[in-house]
Design a protein around this motif. Structure first.
Motif, mmCIF file in Angstrom:
data_model
loop_
_atom_site.group_PDB
_atom_site.id
_atom_site.type_symbol
_atom_site.label_atom_id
_atom_site.label_comp_id
_atom_site.label_asym_id
_atom_site.label_seq_id
_atom_site.Cartn_x
_atom_site.Cartn_y
_atom_site.Cartn_z
ATOM 1 N N TYR A 56 0.846 -1.192 0.000
ATOM 2 C CA TYR A 56 0.000 0.000 0.000
ATOM 3 C C TYR A 56 0.875 1.232 0.000
ATOM 4 O O TYR A 56 2.080 1.171 0.262
ATOM 5 N N VAL A 57 0.235 2.358 -0.280
ATOM 6 C CA VAL A 57 0.900 3.657 -0.226
ATOM 7 C C VAL A 57 0.068 4.530 0.707
ATOM 8 O O VAL A 57 -1.153 4.590 0.586
ATOM 9 N N VAL A 58 0.742 5.191 1.629
ATOM 10 C CA VAL A 58 0.050 6.075 2.567
ATOM 11 C C VAL A 58 -0.221 7.401 1.862
ATOM 12 O O VAL A 58 0.707 8.065 1.395
ATOM 13 N N LEU A 59 -1.483 7.776 1.757
ATOM 14 C CA LEU A 59 -1.852 9.044 1.129
ATOM 15 C C LEU A 59 -1.897 10.182 2.142
ATOM 16 O O LEU A 59 -1.509 11.307 1.838
ATOM 17 N N ALA A 60 -2.393 9.873 3.320
ATOM 18 C CA ALA A 60 -2.465 10.898 4.379
ATOM 19 C C ALA A 60 -2.454 10.199 5.727
ATOM 20 O O ALA A 60 -3.059 9.141 5.893
ATOM 21 N N GLY A 61 -1.758 10.764 6.676
ATOM 22 C CA GLY A 61 -1.717 10.200 8.020
ATOM 23 C C GLY A 61 -0.353 9.614 8.328
ATOM 24 O O GLY A 61 0.526 9.543 7.476
ATOM 25 N N ASP A 62 -0.197 9.208 9.576
ATOM 26 C CA ASP A 62 1.069 8.628 10.023
ATOM 27 C C ASP A 62 0.894 7.133 10.247
ATOM 28 O O ASP A 62 0.013 6.701 10.995
ATOM 29 N N VAL A 63 1.765 6.360 9.588
ATOM 30 C CA VAL A 63 1.743 4.911 9.727
ATOM 31 C C VAL A 63 3.160 4.466 10.069
ATOM 32 O O VAL A 63 4.116 4.898 9.421
ATOM 33 N N PRO A 64 3.316 3.619 11.098
ATOM 34 C CA PRO A 64 4.654 3.119 11.426
ATOM 35 C C PRO A 64 5.257 2.361 10.240
ATOM 36 O O PRO A 64 4.549 1.683 9.501
ATOM 37 N N ALA A 65 6.541 2.482 10.055
ATOM 38 C CA ALA A 65 7.219 1.811 8.943
ATOM 39 C C ALA A 65 7.072 0.305 9.072
ATOM 40 O O ALA A 65 7.199 -0.259 10.153
ATOM 41 N N GLY A 66 6.766 -0.339 7.963
ATOM 42 C CA GLY A 66 6.649 -1.796 7.934
ATOM 43 C C GLY A 66 5.342 -2.331 8.485
ATOM 44 O O GLY A 66 5.202 -3.534 8.675
ATOM 45 N N ALA A 67 4.393 -1.462 8.763
ATOM 46 C CA ALA A 67 3.114 -1.909 9.308
ATOM 47 C C ALA A 67 2.306 -2.613 8.221
ATOM 48 O O ALA A 67 2.393 -2.290 7.049
ATOM 49 N N SER A 68 1.522 -3.584 8.655
ATOM 50 C CA SER A 68 0.663 -4.296 7.705
ATOM 51 C C SER A 68 -0.474 -3.377 7.261
ATOM 52 O O SER A 68 -0.711 -2.320 7.858
ATOM 53 N N ALA A 77 -5.227 6.187 8.967
ATOM 54 C CA ALA A 77 -4.557 6.822 7.833
ATOM 55 C C ALA A 77 -5.283 6.473 6.542
ATOM 56 O O ALA A 77 -5.933 5.430 6.422
ATOM 57 N N SER A 78 -5.152 7.367 5.581
ATOM 58 C CA SER A 78 -5.716 7.119 4.261
ATOM 59 C C SER A 78 -4.665 6.367 3.451
ATOM 60 O O SER A 78 -3.573 6.876 3.217
ATOM 61 N N VAL A 79 -5.014 5.127 3.058
ATOM 62 C CA VAL A 79 -4.039 4.294 2.350
ATOM 63 C C VAL A 79 -4.584 3.893 0.988
ATOM 64 O O VAL A 79 -5.783 3.692 0.811
ATOM 65 N N PHE A 80 -3.703 3.809 0.030
ATOM 66 C CA PHE A 80 -4.005 3.344 -1.321
ATOM 67 C C PHE A 80 -3.549 1.891 -1.368
ATOM 68 O O PHE A 80 -2.370 1.594 -1.556
ATOM 69 N N ALA A 81 -4.489 0.971 -1.163
ATOM 70 C CA ALA A 81 -4.176 -0.448 -0.992
ATOM 71 C C ALA A 81 -4.157 -1.159 -2.340
ATOM 72 O O ALA A 81 -5.025 -1.974 -2.649
ATOM 73 N N PHE A 82 -3.134 -0.895 -3.143
ATOM 74 C CA PHE A 82 -3.069 -1.491 -4.476
ATOM 75 C C PHE A 82 -2.800 -3.000 -4.412
ATOM 76 O O PHE A 82 -3.222 -3.745 -5.286
ATOM 77 N N GLY A 83 -2.132 -3.476 -3.378
ATOM 78 C CA GLY A 83 -1.853 -4.908 -3.251
ATOM 79 C C GLY A 83 -3.121 -5.704 -3.009
ATOM 80 O O GLY A 83 -3.320 -6.765 -3.604
ATOM 81 N N ALA A 84 -3.991 -5.208 -2.135
ATOM 82 C CA ALA A 84 -5.258 -5.890 -1.866
ATOM 83 C C ALA A 84 -6.116 -5.912 -3.122
ATOM 84 O O ALA A 84 -6.774 -6.909 -3.431
ATOM 85 N N PHE A 85 -6.082 -4.786 -3.866
ATOM 86 C CA PHE A 85 -6.837 -4.734 -5.113
ATOM 87 C C PHE A 85 -6.279 -5.731 -6.126
ATOM 88 O O PHE A 85 -7.032 -6.444 -6.789
ATOM 89 N N LEU A 86 -4.976 -5.805 -6.228
ATOM 90 C CA LEU A 86 -4.341 -6.746 -7.154
ATOM 91 C C LEU A 86 -4.723 -8.182 -6.807
ATOM 92 O O LEU A 86 -5.036 -8.989 -7.688
ATOM 93 N N MET A 87 -4.723 -8.502 -5.531
ATOM 94 C CA MET A 87 -5.119 -9.854 -5.122
ATOM 95 C C MET A 87 -6.593 -10.111 -5.409
ATOM 96 O O MET A 87 -6.968 -11.221 -5.790
ATOM 97 N N ALA A 88 -7.445 -9.090 -5.270
ATOM 98 C CA ALA A 88 -8.859 -9.244 -5.608
ATOM 99 C C ALA A 88 -9.019 -9.516 -7.095
ATOM 100 O O ALA A 88 -9.851 -10.347 -7.505
#
Length: 143
Positions: A56-68, A77-88
């Protein structure tokens, strides 16, 4: 109106649809296991063990590095979850392929069931009874 509803429910199409939905739900569990337990590990071999689901890519917000992905979502945080979409998408393609193969097999079985048995070619074994009677009639006329 109640009688119309009873007639609607009693029709075979509604029952067939209900059975199809139930079978589809059970089939989803099988395909989910197929993808998660068999296909994803094979894809992981070719991609060096990378699991796309947590990409995923973090669009807005703070996410710890390496977090699932789940941990990133829990932070709000606002995340762009391209991996989950790819798996779908991969899951969809696998499901579509399995359904295609199933429909293809069912159509083949149906066509074999509807195909008439091969008729043996007619073998001429000599004159028929009708032919002999015609010859006798013609012979009697010429006398």
């Amino acid at each position: 109106m109640l009688n119309e509803f009873k007639d609607f429910i009693a029709k075979g199409n509604v029952m067939d649809m209900a059975v199809g939905i139930i079978i589809g739900a059970a089939f989803t569990a099988i395909v989910t296991s197929l993808v998660g337990d068999l296909i994803n590990p094979i894809i992981g071999l070719f991609t060096g063990g990378v699991d796309f689901t947590n990409n995923y890519v973090v669009l807005a917000g703070d996410v710890p590095a390496g977090a699932s992905l789940e941990a990133a979502r829990e932070t709000g945080a606002s995340v762009f979850a391209f991996g989950a979409f790819l798996m779908a998408v991969i899951n969809f393609l696998i499901i579509a392929f399995v359904v295609f193969m199933l429909v293809k097999y069912v159509n083949k079985v149906k066509s074999l069931a509807e195909k008439p048995d091969e008729v043996a070619p007619e073998v001429h074994t000599g004159p028929s009874e009708k032919d002999i009677l015609i010859e006798i009639r013609d012979a009697l006329k010429t006398r």
